[in-house]
Design a protein around this motif. Sequence first.
Motif, PDB file in Angstrom:
ATOM      1  N   ARG A 120       0.747  -1.178   0.088  1.00  0.00           N
ATOM      2  CA  ARG A 120      -0.067   0.182   0.037  1.00  0.00           C
ATOM      3  C   ARG A 120       0.892   1.095  -0.108  1.00  0.00           C
ATOM      4  N   GLN A 121       2.041   0.902   0.128  1.00  0.00           N
ATOM      5  CA  GLN A 121       3.135   2.140   0.134  1.00  0.00           C
ATOM      6  C   GLN A 121       2.888   3.016  -1.272  1.00  0.00           C
ATOM      7  N   PHE A 122       2.596   2.248  -2.190  1.00  0.00           N
ATOM      8  CA  PHE A 122       2.329   3.107  -3.765  1.00  0.00           C
ATOM      9  C   PHE A 122       1.083   3.878  -3.986  1.00  0.00           C
ATOM     10  N   ILE A 123       0.178   3.901  -2.921  1.00  0.00           N
ATOM     11  CA  ILE A 123      -1.205   4.532  -3.400  1.00  0.00           C
ATOM     12  C   ILE A 123      -1.426   5.678  -2.671  1.00  0.00           C
ATOM     13  N   GLY A 124      -0.480   5.990  -1.884  1.00  0.00           N
ATOM     14  CA  GLY A 124      -0.583   7.350  -1.040  1.00  0.00           C
ATOM     15  C   GLY A 124       0.379   7.261   0.129  1.00  0.00           C
ATOM     16  N   PRO A 125       0.237   8.470   0.924  1.00  0.00           N
ATOM     17  CA  PRO A 125       1.161   8.546   2.148  1.00  0.00           C
ATOM     18  C   PRO A 125       0.658   8.046   3.354  1.00  0.00           C
ATOM     19  N   TRP A 126      -0.350   7.280   3.243  1.00  0.00           N
ATOM     20  CA  TRP A 126      -1.011   6.968   4.595  1.00  0.00           C
ATOM     21  C   TRP A 126      -0.351   6.132   5.349  1.00  0.00           C
ATOM     22  N   ARG A 127       0.597   5.375   5.156  1.00  0.00           N
ATOM     23  CA  ARG A 127       1.379   4.082   5.867  1.00  0.00           C
ATOM     24  C   ARG A 127       2.885   4.807   6.450  1.00  0.00           C
ATOM     25  N   THR A 128       3.176   5.953   5.963  1.00  0.00           N
ATOM     26  CA  THR A 128       4.259   6.447   6.540  1.00  0.00           C
ATOM     27  C   THR A 128       3.907   6.790   7.921  1.00  0.00           C
TER      28      THR A 128
END
Length: 265
Positions: A120-128
């Motif tokens: 899911r790192q590639f679909i937005g910043p929500w995992r940082t």
Amino acid sequence: MTMTRRAIPGLATAALLVRPGRAAAPEALDGLLARHVVLPEDGVSRVRYAAWKASSADMAALDEWITAAAEARPSAMARAEAYAYWANLYNALTLKVVLDRYPVRSIRDIRSTGVPFDPRQFIGPWRTRLVTVEGRRMSLDDIEHETMRPTFRDPRVHYAVNCASIGCPNLWPRAWRAETLEAALDEAARAFVNHPRGAAFRADGGLRVSSIYKWFQEDFGGSEAGVIAHLRQYATGEGARRLAGASRIAEDAYDWALNDAANLS
């Protein structure tokens, strides 16, 4: 299009800074939001990202507010205070993520970092992982999906947090507060449900809803019937009349374009 702002009584126009180590006052966040969030005639709030990024004082003020908020103890707060705290922190962090990388066309163009094995790192910043609260390093997903949704079990969480997109419920030009939380959440719910991006009827009579109601259907009763019941709770006028006879959802949609005031004409 003419841009207008809703007035916030008693709000100072000067920059309001928060020193780290002190409580993250909602008034400080109010000052930033009031200067840079606009509510145009189309009912979709936008952010003056370019102007905000150009202001070193306001960029610093946002960083300082987040630093101060991270020193709080939400586990010791009453429910409404904790709810407002997490929503304000989520929205402030989202603004920082976008501002740090602006200009971008969509928040989804910003990848997550520090999670190399997470697809899911590639679909937005929500995992940082962006902030440490009470010893836990947290991402936006941690705040929304691991903290707010399971803790408060309130579908209005989805109206409280903003993902910097046109399709999202509005980011308001004021911070959430415990003392006005219930009324403010209901206001936000009504604003979204009664806007075409929340719920609307197609020419053929089919009900089109925001994809939020599909992605998080479990929070809205767990079924299409539950979603429709939720919409009826907040719908007014013609929308309420038409929803009274609705029995199914025809389609869902969501606009991931950045909620950038620069895109207004």
